[in-house]
Design a protein around this motif. Structure first.
Motif, short mmCIF file in Angstrom:
data_model
loop_
_atom_site.label_atom_id
_atom_site.label_comp_id
_atom_site.label_asym_id
_atom_site.label_seq_id
_atom_site.Cartn_x
_atom_site.Cartn_y
_atom_site.Cartn_z
N ASP A 1 0.85 -1.18 0.00
CA ASP A 1 0.00 0.00 0.00
C ASP A 1 0.89 1.24 0.00
O ASP A 1 1.81 1.35 0.81
N LYS A 2 0.63 2.17 -0.91
CA LYS A 2 1.54 3.30 -1.05
C LYS A 2 1.48 4.26 0.14
O LYS A 2 2.45 4.97 0.43
N ASP A 3 0.35 4.32 0.83
CA ASP A 3 0.21 5.26 1.94
C ASP A 3 0.80 4.73 3.25
O ASP A 3 1.43 5.48 4.00
N THR A 4 0.60 3.44 3.49
CA THR A 4 1.03 2.88 4.78
C THR A 4 2.24 1.96 4.68
O THR A 4 2.87 1.65 5.68
N GLY A 5 2.53 1.46 3.48
CA GLY A 5 3.59 0.48 3.32
C GLY A 5 3.16 -0.94 3.67
O GLY A 5 3.98 -1.86 3.68
N GLU A 6 1.88 -1.12 3.96
CA GLU A 6 1.38 -2.46 4.31
C GLU A 6 1.59 -3.43 3.16
O GLU A 6 1.33 -3.11 2.00
N TRP A 7 2.04 -4.63 3.48
CA TRP A 7 2.23 -5.68 2.48
C TRP A 7 0.87 -6.23 2.06
O TRP A 7 0.05 -6.60 2.88
N LEU A 8 0.62 -6.24 0.75
CA LEU A 8 -0.69 -6.66 0.23
C LEU A 8 -0.68 -8.02 -0.43
O LEU A 8 -1.74 -8.60 -0.64
N GLY A 9 0.51 -8.53 -0.75
CA GLY A 9 0.57 -9.83 -1.39
C GLY A 9 1.71 -9.92 -2.38
O GLY A 9 2.55 -9.01 -2.50
N ALA A 10 1.76 -11.04 -3.10
CA ALA A 10 2.85 -11.27 -4.05
C ALA A 10 2.38 -12.15 -5.19
O ALA A 10 1.43 -12.93 -5.04
N TRP A 11 3.02 -12.00 -6.32
CA TRP A 11 2.83 -12.88 -7.48
C TRP A 11 4.12 -13.62 -7.75
O TRP A 11 5.18 -13.00 -7.89
N SER A 12 4.05 -14.93 -7.82
CA SER A 12 5.25 -15.72 -8.11
C SER A 12 5.02 -16.77 -9.19
O SER A 12 5.99 -17.26 -9.79
N SER A 13 3.77 -17.12 -9.47
CA SER A 13 3.50 -18.23 -10.39
C SER A 13 3.96 -17.95 -11.82
O SER A 13 4.20 -18.87 -12.59
N CYS A 14 4.10 -16.68 -12.19
CA CYS A 14 4.54 -16.34 -13.55
C CYS A 14 6.06 -16.33 -13.68
O CYS A 14 6.58 -16.11 -14.79
N PHE A 15 6.77 -16.56 -12.57
CA PHE A 15 8.22 -16.38 -12.60
C PHE A 15 8.97 -17.61 -12.09
O PHE A 15 9.96 -17.49 -11.36
N THR A 16 8.50 -18.78 -12.48
CA THR A 16 9.14 -20.01 -12.03
C THR A 16 10.52 -20.19 -12.65
O THR A 16 11.41 -20.80 -12.04
N GLU A 17 10.72 -19.68 -13.88
CA GLU A 17 12.02 -19.84 -14.55
C GLU A 17 13.03 -18.81 -14.07
O GLU A 17 14.19 -19.11 -13.84
N GLU A 18 12.58 -17.57 -13.95
CA GLU A 18 13.47 -16.49 -13.55
C GLU A 18 12.65 -15.33 -13.02
O GLU A 18 11.53 -15.08 -13.47
N GLY A 19 13.22 -14.60 -12.07
CA GLY A 19 12.53 -13.48 -11.48
C GLY A 19 12.48 -12.27 -12.39
O GLY A 19 13.23 -12.17 -13.35
N PRO A 20 11.59 -11.34 -12.08
CA PRO A 20 11.47 -10.12 -12.89
C PRO A 20 12.60 -9.14 -12.59
O PRO A 20 12.98 -8.95 -11.43
N SER A 21 13.12 -8.51 -13.63
CA SER A 21 14.15 -7.48 -13.43
C SER A 21 13.58 -6.08 -13.59
O SER A 21 14.19 -5.11 -13.15
N SER A 22 12.40 -5.94 -14.22
CA SER A 22 11.80 -4.63 -14.41
C SER A 22 10.28 -4.78 -14.48
O SER A 22 9.78 -5.79 -14.98
#
Length: 346
Positions: A240-261
């Motif tokens: 969350d941009k106002d509080t910095g609260e963690w809202l979640g993550a996406w990982s299923s699209c990056f099984t081969e390699e993580g995102p660089s941008s």
């Protein structure tokens, strides 16, 4: 009959030569720039072969690109000895100027302009007297602001120090989001006010939620969520941009390699993600408001091996995607095939 046979054989030989020439040589325009082959399952973009006007402008390793949509300017930062570190282009690909002042080893860039001020921010990961800083310049290369302790890496917050700051994103309110760092001491996301006061900070090295392993890119969506390319953990993390609260993550699209941008299209419907070692750009469906949902790849642009797309930027007006490629040592421009799909007009 013999004459007819000779004619047929000649035609067959002619077409065979054409096929062989196309297979081994390719079109003449592609032979001049060998890193332009690409494919996509669903054609959403085309490569602009005319950008820039002359590829010889790139004399170093191109690490990042920024777009000033308001003024139609494209900034490219490159590394190398005795070369201009920053090149300034028009959106049509004409080189306007270059500069080299107080830039050591550029890593990330962001253009943040208003009708009264043109500015470009650079994260510098060098070990020299300008390194480990986040710096603001005007479009002519004059240094306006320095964040961090020049030439000295560290973890301190007062005074603020960085260690290999990877990238930043400047909001229209002039609040700043910085991911620090690219393999250094820090693995954190920092939000600064327009007066450069720390509003909140998240992260340390680790794999748990809100922890990072090489936070490499950061951006915002239209509903107030901060997206971080957590490259080493092969995921996108969302806050969350106002509080910095963690809202979640996406990982299923990056099984081969993580995102660089990571960046959003102007209409906010898609994310475009670069994967460095796969030489791939993935177009993901953006989640609805209030629900992250699941990661879904709509299309991919597969670049040739060793092109290595590092960081990318999107023009807010035209939707054009500019990709800084450290393997190919160039920046390429991809243009939407149908502007109406992305919710803007050209």
């Amino acid at each position: 009959m013999a004459r007819r046979w000779v004619c047929a054989a000649g035609v067959a030989l002619f077409f065979a030569c054409l096929v062989l020439h196309s297979h081994f040589c390719g079109p003449a325009v592609l032979r001049k720039r060998p890193f332009l082959k690409w494919r996509t399952e669903k054609m959403l973009y085309r490569l602009d072969l005319g950008w820039p006007r002359f590829s010889e402008y790139f004399t170093g390793v191109t690490f990042c690109v920024a777009v000033d949509s308001l003024n139609g300017l494209v900034y490219v930062a490159q590394r190398g000895d005795n070369i201009p570190k920053v090149l300034v282009f028009t959106e049509d690909g004409y080189l306007l100027r270059s500069w080299n002042h107080t830039v050591d080893t550029p890593h990330g860039m962001f253009a943040s302009s208003t009708p009264l001020e043109q500015s470009v921010w650079i994260t510098d990961v060098g070990s020299g007297s300008y390194g480990h800083t986040v710096k603001k310049y005007n479009s002519f290369g004059d240094l306006v602001q320095v964040l961090g302790t020049p030439g000295k890496k560290g973890t301190a917050l007062n005074p603020l120090q960085f260690d290999n700051p990877a990238e930043l994103y400047v909001e229209d309110t002039e609040d700043i989001y910085i991911v620090d760092g690219d393999g250094g001491l820090n693995n954190r996301l920092i939000k600064l006010s327009q007066n450069f006061m720390i509003l909140w900070l998240r992260g340390e090295n680790g794999t748990a939620p809100a922890k990072f392993n090489i936070p490499h890119s950061v951006t915002l969506d239209s509903v107030g969520r901060v997206w971080v390319a957590d490259r080493g953990n092969k995921r996108l993390q969302v806050f969350d941009k106002d509080t910095g609260e963690w809202l979640g993550a996406w990982s299923s699209c990056f099984t081969e390699e993580g995102p660089s941008s990571v960046r959003f299209t102007p209409d906010g419907k898609y994310l475009i993600v670069a994967q460095l070692n796969l030489s791939r750009l993935s177009i993901l469906a953006a989640p609805p408001t209030g629900n992250l949902g699941h990661c879904s790849v709509i299309s991919t642009i597969q670049l040739p091996d060793q092109v290595l797309p590092h960081l990318l930027e999107i023009d807010r007006k035209t939707g054009a995607v500019y990709v800084a490629e450290i393997g190919a040592k160039q920046v390429q421009k991809f243009v939407p095939l149908n502007s109406h799909v992305f919710g803007f007009s050209v």
